[in-house]
Design a protein around this motif. Structure first.
Motif, short mmCIF file in Angstrom:
data_model
loop_
_atom_site.label_atom_id
_atom_site.label_comp_id
_atom_site.label_asym_id
_atom_site.label_seq_id
_atom_site.Cartn_x
_atom_site.Cartn_y
_atom_site.Cartn_z
N SER A 288 0.88 -1.31 -0.28
CA SER A 288 0.14 0.05 0.06
C SER A 288 0.75 1.25 0.03
O SER A 288 1.79 1.14 0.50
CB SER A 288 -0.88 -0.03 1.10
OG SER A 288 -1.78 1.34 1.36
N GLN A 289 0.39 2.44 -0.63
CA GLN A 289 0.99 3.72 -0.71
C GLN A 289 0.25 4.59 0.52
O GLN A 289 0.87 5.40 1.13
CB GLN A 289 0.73 4.34 -1.87
CG GLN A 289 1.32 3.72 -3.13
CD GLN A 289 2.90 3.89 -2.81
OE1 GLN A 289 3.44 4.64 -2.67
NE2 GLN A 289 3.51 2.57 -3.24
N SER A 290 -0.87 4.04 1.18
CA SER A 290 -1.43 4.67 2.16
C SER A 290 -0.58 4.57 3.47
O SER A 290 -0.25 3.23 3.76
CB SER A 290 -2.80 4.46 2.36
OG SER A 290 -3.58 4.79 1.27
N SER A 291 -0.76 5.43 4.42
CA SER A 291 0.35 5.21 5.54
C SER A 291 -0.70 6.08 6.91
O SER A 291 -1.21 6.83 6.59
CB SER A 291 1.72 5.68 5.50
OG SER A 291 1.74 7.05 5.27
N LEU A 292 -0.06 5.42 7.80
CA LEU A 292 -0.60 6.23 9.27
C LEU A 292 0.75 6.66 9.92
O LEU A 292 1.56 5.99 10.15
CB LEU A 292 -1.46 4.95 10.17
CG LEU A 292 -1.83 5.29 11.41
CD1 LEU A 292 -2.99 6.38 11.48
CD2 LEU A 292 -2.26 4.39 12.32
N CYS A 293 0.44 8.02 10.38
CA CYS A 293 1.94 8.50 11.02
C CYS A 293 1.24 8.95 12.26
O CYS A 293 0.33 9.77 12.53
CB CYS A 293 2.18 9.60 10.27
SG CYS A 293 2.52 9.23 8.52
N ILE A 294 2.15 8.42 13.39
CA ILE A 294 1.92 8.76 14.84
C ILE A 294 2.86 9.78 15.15
O ILE A 294 4.13 9.41 15.00
CB ILE A 294 1.98 7.68 15.59
CG1 ILE A 294 0.67 6.69 15.11
CG2 ILE A 294 1.61 7.81 17.14
CD1 ILE A 294 0.74 5.30 15.49
N ARG A 295 2.59 10.99 15.85
CA ARG A 295 3.45 11.87 16.27
C ARG A 295 3.40 12.36 17.81
O ARG A 295 2.31 12.10 18.27
CB ARG A 295 3.06 13.38 15.58
CG ARG A 295 3.11 13.19 13.96
CD ARG A 295 4.54 12.89 13.32
NE ARG A 295 4.68 12.88 12.04
CZ ARG A 295 5.04 11.86 11.26
NH1 ARG A 295 5.29 10.79 11.76
NH2 ARG A 295 5.19 12.07 10.02
N ARG A 296 4.43 12.66 18.19
CA ARG A 296 4.51 12.94 19.76
C ARG A 296 3.70 14.36 19.95
O ARG A 296 4.33 15.32 19.29
CB ARG A 296 6.05 13.07 20.24
CG ARG A 296 6.75 11.83 20.31
CD ARG A 296 8.26 12.14 20.49
NE ARG A 296 9.02 10.88 20.63
CZ ARG A 296 9.67 10.48 19.48
NH1 ARG A 296 9.54 11.02 18.34
NH2 ARG A 296 10.37 9.27 19.64
N VAL A 297 2.92 14.60 20.78
CA VAL A 297 2.57 15.88 21.35
C VAL A 297 2.35 15.88 22.57
O VAL A 297 2.52 14.78 23.41
CB VAL A 297 0.87 16.01 20.82
CG1 VAL A 297 1.10 16.28 19.17
CG2 VAL A 297 0.16 14.99 21.33
N GLU A 298 2.73 17.48 23.19
CA GLU A 298 2.72 17.30 24.71
C GLU A 298 1.19 17.13 25.41
O GLU A 298 1.12 16.81 26.34
CB GLU A 298 3.34 18.76 25.01
CG GLU A 298 4.76 18.98 24.80
CD GLU A 298 5.67 17.84 25.21
OE1 GLU A 298 5.55 17.56 26.34
OE2 GLU A 298 6.53 17.13 24.52
N ALA A 299 0.32 17.69 24.68
CA ALA A 299 -1.17 17.85 25.37
C ALA A 299 -1.69 16.45 25.07
O ALA A 299 -1.30 15.50 24.11
CB ALA A 299 -1.95 18.84 24.76
N LYS A 300 -2.87 16.35 25.72
CA LYS A 300 -3.78 15.01 25.54
C LYS A 300 -4.32 15.38 24.10
O LYS A 300 -4.75 16.41 23.52
CB LYS A 300 -5.07 15.28 26.46
CG LYS A 300 -5.81 14.10 26.31
CD LYS A 300 -5.27 12.75 26.95
CE LYS A 300 -6.45 11.52 26.73
NZ LYS A 300 -5.79 10.31 26.93
#
Length: 123
Positions: free
Chosen positions: A45-57
């Motif tokens: 697949s070319q589709s992706s899921l990106c998970i990023r760090r954030v400080e807030a909820k």
């Protein structure tokens, strides 16, 4: 329809571990990791899921992943619970959507509703 989806998580380590384990039965794997976070996708697949760090909820999110079979939905559900997910709907038919909508739902580390769904008839 989507090329990629990006969302933030407040507990990066817990979310990374959760998504890697929960999505493995669906053929989703880690393709990259960097200072911003991780990118997950299926090999075909070319589709992706990106998970990023954030400080807030993080803001509430509902993610539904396509499963190729009802067995994959069940494997996702077991893996997600083993990874620390909270039950939000055991595998089963959801005829309110359509006759063959077979899905399972779990709540992930940041409270996101994560779903695996198969639209195929049994067999």
């Amino acid at each position: 329809m989507f090329d990629h989806v990006v969302f933030g998580v407040s507990d990066y380590a817990a979310s990374k571990a959760f998504f890697l384990k929960a999505l493995e039965p669906l053929g989703v794997m880690l393709v990259s990791e960097g200072p911003l976070g991780i990118e997950l996708c299926r090999p075909d697949s070319q589709s992706s899921l990106c998970i990023r760090r954030v400080e807030a909820k993080a803001t509430h999110l509902h993610l539904a992943f396509t499963a190729e079979s009802r067995g994959q939905v069940e494997a996702f559900y077991r893996a997600a619970l083993e990874a620390g997910g909270e039950d939000n709907g055991a595998p089963g038919l959801r005829p309110q959507y359509h006759a063959n909508y077979y899905a399972a739902f779990v709540i992930g580390p940041d409270g996101h509703n994560i779903e695996a769904v198969c639209h195929q008839a049994e067999g």
